[in-house]
Motif scaffolding. Structure first.
Motif, short mmCIF file in Angstrom:
data_model
loop_
_atom_site.label_atom_id
_atom_site.label_comp_id
_atom_site.label_asym_id
_atom_site.label_seq_id
_atom_site.Cartn_x
_atom_site.Cartn_y
_atom_site.Cartn_z
N ILE A 86 0.85 -1.18 0.00
CA ILE A 86 0.00 0.00 0.00
C ILE A 86 0.89 1.24 0.00
O ILE A 86 1.79 1.34 0.83
CB ILE A 86 -0.88 0.06 1.27
N GLY A 87 0.64 2.17 -0.90
CA GLY A 87 1.41 3.42 -0.85
C GLY A 87 1.37 4.18 -2.15
O GLY A 87 1.79 3.65 -3.19
N ASP A 88 0.93 5.44 -2.09
CA ASP A 88 0.93 6.27 -3.29
C ASP A 88 2.33 6.37 -3.90
O ASP A 88 2.47 6.48 -5.12
CB ASP A 88 0.47 7.71 -2.93
N ASP A 148 -2.96 4.78 -1.30
CA ASP A 148 -3.37 5.07 0.08
C ASP A 148 -4.82 5.53 0.07
O ASP A 148 -5.10 6.72 0.26
CB ASP A 148 -2.47 6.16 0.67
N GLU A 149 -5.74 4.60 -0.16
CA GLU A 149 -7.16 4.93 -0.24
C GLU A 149 -7.95 3.77 0.30
O GLU A 149 -7.64 2.61 0.02
CB GLU A 149 -7.58 5.10 -1.71
N ASN A 150 -9.00 4.09 1.01
CA ASN A 150 -9.78 3.05 1.67
C ASN A 150 -10.37 2.03 0.69
O ASN A 150 -10.17 0.82 0.83
CB ASN A 150 -10.89 3.71 2.49
N GLY A 162 1.24 1.68 4.98
CA GLY A 162 0.00 2.38 5.32
C GLY A 162 -0.37 2.32 6.79
O GLY A 162 -1.52 2.58 7.14
N ASP A 189 -2.32 10.20 5.67
CA ASP A 189 -2.09 9.42 4.45
C ASP A 189 -2.20 7.92 4.67
O ASP A 189 -2.25 7.16 3.71
CB ASP A 189 -0.67 9.67 3.91
N ASP A 190 -2.11 7.50 5.90
CA ASP A 190 -2.03 6.07 6.18
C ASP A 190 -3.42 5.49 6.39
O ASP A 190 -4.09 5.81 7.37
CB ASP A 190 -1.15 5.85 7.42
N LYS A 191 -3.85 4.63 5.47
CA LYS A 191 -5.25 4.19 5.44
C LYS A 191 -5.44 2.72 5.74
O LYS A 191 -6.57 2.24 5.80
CB LYS A 191 -5.83 4.44 4.03
N THR A 192 -4.35 1.97 5.88
CA THR A 192 -4.49 0.52 5.94
C THR A 192 -5.27 0.05 7.17
O THR A 192 -6.14 -0.82 7.09
CB THR A 192 -3.10 -0.14 5.92
#
Lengths: 409, 409
Positions: free
Chosen positions: B9-11, B45-47, B69, B75-78
């Motif tokens: 996970i990560g932009d 990084d999105e739900n 994430g 920014d951290d959505k995990t």
């Protein structure tokens, strides 16, 4: 914002035996043009998962780019999967393949003809993409308002083909982009220091840290990017590399050339990494003359004439040894400045007073010399990389004429 | 075969600004244990995309591992995505977080307490995974017969946590595995030479090429692996690194230690890369003393005392210069053997007689010396890497006492 999806095909990516280069490279090109890469997927060399991914993304995104699986062997499944996805047969595009075949010399013609039936095939109704670096055709087509590209996974071939057909069709969505490369800062401290900049919601800032260098990439409306850029420069007057330089070696080359100064090095624990970093730049021999890599204690005496008593009394990892190494390198190479490094890279060789990660640096010019000490955490590889990057930072600052705080000189 | 899916996970992975390390590393651990990694996905990084991927893979595979994430910022959505996927709230696991907090010193307690409400949170009903290298808890749980693990993306933390909780539960599915590291061969020629081995269908062979080194990884039933291993050794009697060595520097260290021989180098176009490669090995100072990196012509005269007339008459890239460089390094460092490299790395500096990629190598011992010439294709970086790897191969063969064909000596 326009969107793309990247699919890399290959069992070797899923067994960890090869790292992806193509997707991360192409993703950065999309980002540069203001596009959003929605997802990157690594898929096995198998028909069903590839067809399933193509089905899923068709119509969901503007562009899908596939890497890999176009070789001549039975492991290569991408070509057939594209045909199955489109429900069309594979046909040989002789005209496109002739253009590939003519690049090969007579001795290679037999091999090229053998691969015509596989690497010259494309799904009926699609367009062949010329490959000027290898023997497999690429493939492109439109389907459900999505543009698909499929290129070989060999990085040279993939990148060349993407540069020729994908990157030109991306339209730049950002009005302005600008990057700063900041040295000498830990990421968390830099974020605190630039809190006023990071608070802004009217532009996009990415933070891309590498060893002793953090890239701040701004993108947004031109006037805003310019305003924030000048904020950054005034908050970090001494730590941003000169415009156009993307690495410490580039900054050293720039500064030394501008001031007509020459540099050299004497390396122990970095073992040649400073020289290797600087000589990555073409033409650097005008300002970087060389490095005396003295890894064993005898080599320090034989090559750099470090006196035996220094090593016996203070040890090879000491301020005293670092200063002699730098001074001797400066004289031997006849350069304006020399940097030296000697430290405990680990895992062996540490003592209570000299732990793993303790590194001494020396800087010498004909007028004066000084030393610095740093402690780095991490394993051998990391300590050496960080020591190299710190040495390059000192060298750059010294070329700028910056006064470096020398707590241990 | 048991299956796993890895989600990173990560932009920053999707903008190409950071390359994945965790997934390829963990994928190789799964492959080592005979597991199949079904897919690797990089997600933003999105739900929604994270929840969607979790929904998709639950029940479809034995293990799902997420990287990234789990930081403290917005920014951290995990963490929230895992809670949404399980339809449970996030709760703070104080007991697990206390164990993290106690590692930090008093000055850092304020920061740690501030992050407790984010990095100490886990979805209700899941298990916290201790993080001995950072400040975010990991998370693990079972759902629909799939085991999920979620770890921070910082490679040190991810790898440590995966080593502690994921790798131990993998059961080795292969009876035997064995790797050979082959130097001096192009991949296609090696495949032809080993055709009888590659034809076999009763074991699995991966080919993993790097610069001047190809790993052949065999896996299958023990008796078959042993049989094929002895076939490979008899087909390649001189080109497989000694058992236990996975790189040319390791093979050089092994051979030099065994024979009690010492080595040194003199480098021009490789600029320290040979020294850097050899000193990657802890304890190598017993056999590798150092390298004279003489990048400019003056440095060749000043440091190695290469006579001016050699450079004037033959040029720095010549057999004559290579041999003097090797002989002087051997004497200066007082080693049994020395290797030298001087070449045109490009893109500048080439002439009609000396194209980019032309590299001279010299080998010197106290008894005799010889030179070799090679032509490498590719850009500056690639020419330098290939020249370094060729030099290391010559050095290794020379330590073995192998007669090296010297067409240009």
């Amino acid at each position: 914002m326009k969107r793309a999806v990247l699919l890399a095909i290959g069992d070797e990516l899923l067994s960890g035996s090869r790292r992806d280069i193509n997707c991360s490279w192409l993703a950065s090109k999309f980002a540069d043009a203001g596009w959003e890469v929605r997802k990157i997927e690594f898929l096995p060399d198998e028909n069903a998962p590839i067809v399933q991914a193509l089905d899923h993304w068709a119509g969901q995104t503007e562009i899908v780019v596939l890497s890999g699986g176009l070789g001549p062997t039975h492991d290569d499944k991408t070509r057939q999967a594209l045909a199955d996805f489109l429900s069309v047969p594979l046909i040989i595009d002789h005209k496109a393949y002739n253009k590939i075949a003519e690049r090969y010399n007579p001795a290679e013609q037999e091999g090229i003809e053998r691969s015509r039936s596989t690497q010259g095939a494309i799904p009926e109704g699609t367009t062949a993409v010329h490959n000027s670096k290898g023997s497999a055709l690429g493939i492109s087509f439109h389907h459900k308002q999505t543009v698909f590209f499929s290129f070989p996974g060999v990085p040279d071939e993939f990148q060349k083909m993407a540069e020729e057909c994908v990157i030109p069709i991306l339209q730049n969505e950002f009005a302005a982009r600008r990057s700063f490369f900041v040295t000498g800062w830990a990421e968390s401290l830099l974020k605190d220091h630039l809190a006023s900049v990071f608070k802004r919601r009217d532009l996009h800032i990415s933070i891309l840290p590498s060893v002793n260098l953090i890239e701040l990439a701004l993108s947004g409306e031109e006037s805003i990017v310019n305003e924030v850029a000048s904020d950054i420069l005034s908050l970090l007057p001494h730590d941003c590399l000169p415009s156009g330089c993307r690495s410490l070696p580039e900054a050293i080359y720039y500064e030394a050339t501008k001031k007509n100064l020459s540099v050299s090095a004497a390396e122990s624990c970095t073992g040649g990494m400073i020289g290797a970093a600087l000589t990555g730049i073409s033409g650097v021999s005008k300002v970087f003359y060389g490095s005396a890599v003295c890894y064993s204690n005898d080599a320090k005496k034989d090559l750099l004439a470090v006196p035996s008593f220094i090593i016996e009394k203070y040890g090879a990892v000491s301020s005293e040894c670092a200063i002699v190494m730098a001074e001797r390198a400066q004289k031997m190479f006849k350069t304006d400045i020399a940097i030296s490094v000697t430290g405990i890279a680990g895992p062996d060789g540490a003592t209570a007073e000299k732990p793993v990660g303790m590194v001494w640096f020396g800087l010498a010019s004909s007028e004066h010399s000084c030393t610095f000490r740093k402690f780095f955490s991490g394993d051998r590889d990391r300590v050496r990389k960080r020591a190299t990057a710190a040495a390059l930072e000192y060298l750059w600052r010294s070329l700028k004429g910056e006064e470096i705080v020398c707590p241990y000189s």
